[in-house]
Design an enzyme around this catalytic site. Sequence first.
Site, PDB file in Angstrom:
ATOM      1  N   GLU A 101      14.752 -15.132   1.075  1.00 54.19           N
ATOM      2  CA  GLU A 101      15.002 -16.260   1.989  1.00 54.19           C
ATOM      3  C   GLU A 101      13.967 -17.360   1.745  1.00 54.19           C
ATOM      4  O   GLU A 101      14.177 -18.521   2.077  1.00 54.19           O
ATOM      5  CB  GLU A 101      14.888 -15.800   3.453  1.00 54.19           C
ATOM      6  CG  GLU A 101      15.959 -14.810   3.882  1.00 54.19           C
ATOM      7  CD  GLU A 101      15.612 -14.137   5.212  1.00 54.19           C
ATOM      8  OE1 GLU A 101      14.709 -14.626   5.938  1.00 54.19           O
ATOM      9  OE2 GLU A 101      16.223 -13.099   5.508  1.00 54.19           O
ATOM     10  N   ASP A 142       0.830  -1.201   0.000  1.00 47.41           N
ATOM     11  CA  ASP A 142       0.000   0.000   0.000  1.00 47.41           C
ATOM     12  C   ASP A 142       0.871   1.260   0.000  1.00 47.41           C
ATOM     13  O   ASP A 142       1.851   1.342   0.733  1.00 47.41           O
ATOM     14  CB  ASP A 142      -0.860  -0.038   1.279  1.00 47.41           C
ATOM     15  CG  ASP A 142      -1.935   1.026   1.295  1.00 47.41           C
ATOM     16  OD1 ASP A 142      -2.746   1.055   0.354  1.00 47.41           O
ATOM     17  OD2 ASP A 142      -1.967   1.836   2.249  1.00 47.41           O
TER      18      ASP A 142
HETATM   19  C1  NOJ Z   1      -4.372   2.961  -0.967  1.00 48.11           C
HETATM   20  C2  NOJ Z   1      -5.522   2.035  -0.690  1.00 48.11           C
HETATM   21  O1  NOJ Z   1      -5.801   1.302  -1.849  1.00 48.11           O
HETATM   22  C3  NOJ Z   1      -6.658   2.910  -0.240  1.00 48.11           C
HETATM   23  O2  NOJ Z   1      -7.873   2.213  -0.187  1.00 48.11           O
HETATM   24  C4  NOJ Z   1      -6.293   3.512   1.080  1.00 48.11           C
HETATM   25  O3  NOJ Z   1      -7.294   4.422   1.467  1.00 48.11           O
HETATM   26  C5  NOJ Z   1      -4.961   4.263   1.003  1.00 48.11           C
HETATM   27  N1  NOJ Z   1      -3.965   3.545   0.274  1.00 48.11           N
HETATM   28  C6  NOJ Z   1      -4.426   4.536   2.386  1.00 48.11           C
HETATM   29  O4  NOJ Z   1      -3.968   3.360   2.971  1.00 48.11           O
END
Ligand code: NOJ
Length: 554
Positions: free
Chosen positions: A267, A214
């Site tokens: 790993e 993310d």
């Molecule tokens: C990207 C994620 O896909 C989204 O849903 C989220 O709100 C933001 N990152 C923050 O984590």
Amino acid sequence: MSEQVTRSDWDQWWRHAVIYQVYPRSFNDANGDGIGDVRGIIERLDYLKSLSLDAIWISPHYPSPQADTGYDVSDYHDVNPDYGTLADFDELIKGAHERGMKVLIDLVPNHSSDQHEWFQAALAAGPESKERDRYMFRYSEDGAPNNWGSIFGGPAWSPVEPLTGKEEDRNWWYLHLFAPEQPDFNWQNPEVHEFFRDYLRFWLDRGIDGFRVDVAHGLVKAEGLPDDAIGPDRWTVTDQEITEEGPAWDQDGVHDIYREWRSVLDEYGRDRVLVAEAWVGDPKRLADYVREDEMSQAFNFEYLEAGWRPGKMREVIDSTMAENARVGAPVTWVLSNHDVVRHPSRFGFEPGYDTDSGIGFDDPQPDLEIGMKRGKAMSLFTFGLPGSAYLYQGEELGLPEVTDLPDEARQDPTWLRTNHKARGRDGCRVPLPWKADPADTGFGENPWLPQPDYWASYAAETQEDDPDSFLNFYRRMIALRGERDLGSGSFEWIEGAGGDDVLVARNGDTVLVINMGEDEAQLSGLGSVLITSGDVEEANGTVSVPANTAVWLG
Ligand code: NOJ
Ligand code: CA
């Protein structure tokens, strides 16, 4: 694809995989409390298998106060009790593996929940403590430390004093690129590095095959945290709302983190995947995330955003293929996810129409007749391309965006934080319809986001036995992609075959065609129809492809 670089992961499964995104809160609810759960996913493993998937990616499944539907993690080593237990999760991994499907989970390293024990300890420990150094606390007497805005609206800094009630916290602030409940980690702190190395091993030891990372372009911020060009309220700045450029984004330092993680994954083996969620517009910079010693793949959001514009599509396909070939990485293709308006609805607007703020009942509405045709055609073209293809749950049912959600039901923090300027992302997150009963499509009587009356007409159970259903079209398409090895195939444009608005390309002995123009296209001598998104006619070696239609020939 003509690769220019040889890599040690040359023969890995993920280079040509089909990966299905499960958004657990909305996928399937086994106990009828209105919230999807892990047992719900287990119940549908055979369904997932029937789509010929190579892997599933599960959006955050961890304990979380749900300030951002799980992207605010309060414990990285457990399962949200509403979703189930670690034992359930182990069973899910086992069940998927038994069916030949890999499992990716969502790694959220830019921020934790404000309820995470580290953030709570930081608040308790006071200014300039080692606990606070794990996050981005700054002192400023003159308002926020800089002008950055939160992606969800409003400033990216919140004052500390209201949280602790302590005099010593006056003029202290903490950074959150997203909601205030999502404080950003300080990636200059070695403890943060150690924490996430342990996290990787914890889940890899449980059998996880990889991670979708993310906000992969956000972890490291520019030295000194200088002001950006957008300012504190990005949703009031026209046309710049979701631009993720400037000192908070895509800093060179992020690559050190991915090298570190790659060596942890190594790993376990080169078959373990890291996938970057990085909204980096420049394909050259994006390709840097997938160098041999970093991540495996990066979502191709330029492709998702190209829209129904043949020139733009061509350009994006060419540039991403060229840049990825430079580093020897496969290209990924994606049309929908939990952050964007579902693609049949996006394609129901004029090309170039901006749906980034979401769609509400009083906004202009998509023309779904055309959107469905274009969406289906675009899916068929996309799944014919070499590389790895992602699909978002419900895409296989032909679900449109829910544009008539009652405002009071909305949960996306964007809706509140923009003072109701942007509707946000709830419309693509409505729980899936499994059963055709409008009173209970499989999420009991109170799904966590309400389902519209027409939702049951898309039910998986109805589509199951209808050979012409959207679901069965998707099954045929993905199976055929596998049979013809399109994922590990090659790519070359066939010029001049149908005019500027008709894209025609060859992948091995399959020809991909999408008619993005207004007139029917006649294609001769390129093969006969293998699968089509609409009504094509075939006579004497000529295939007539109507507007808004795609076909594979071979
Ligand atoms: C990207 C994620 O896909 C989204 O849903 C989220 O709100 C933001 N990152 C923050 O984590
Ligand atoms: Ca449930």
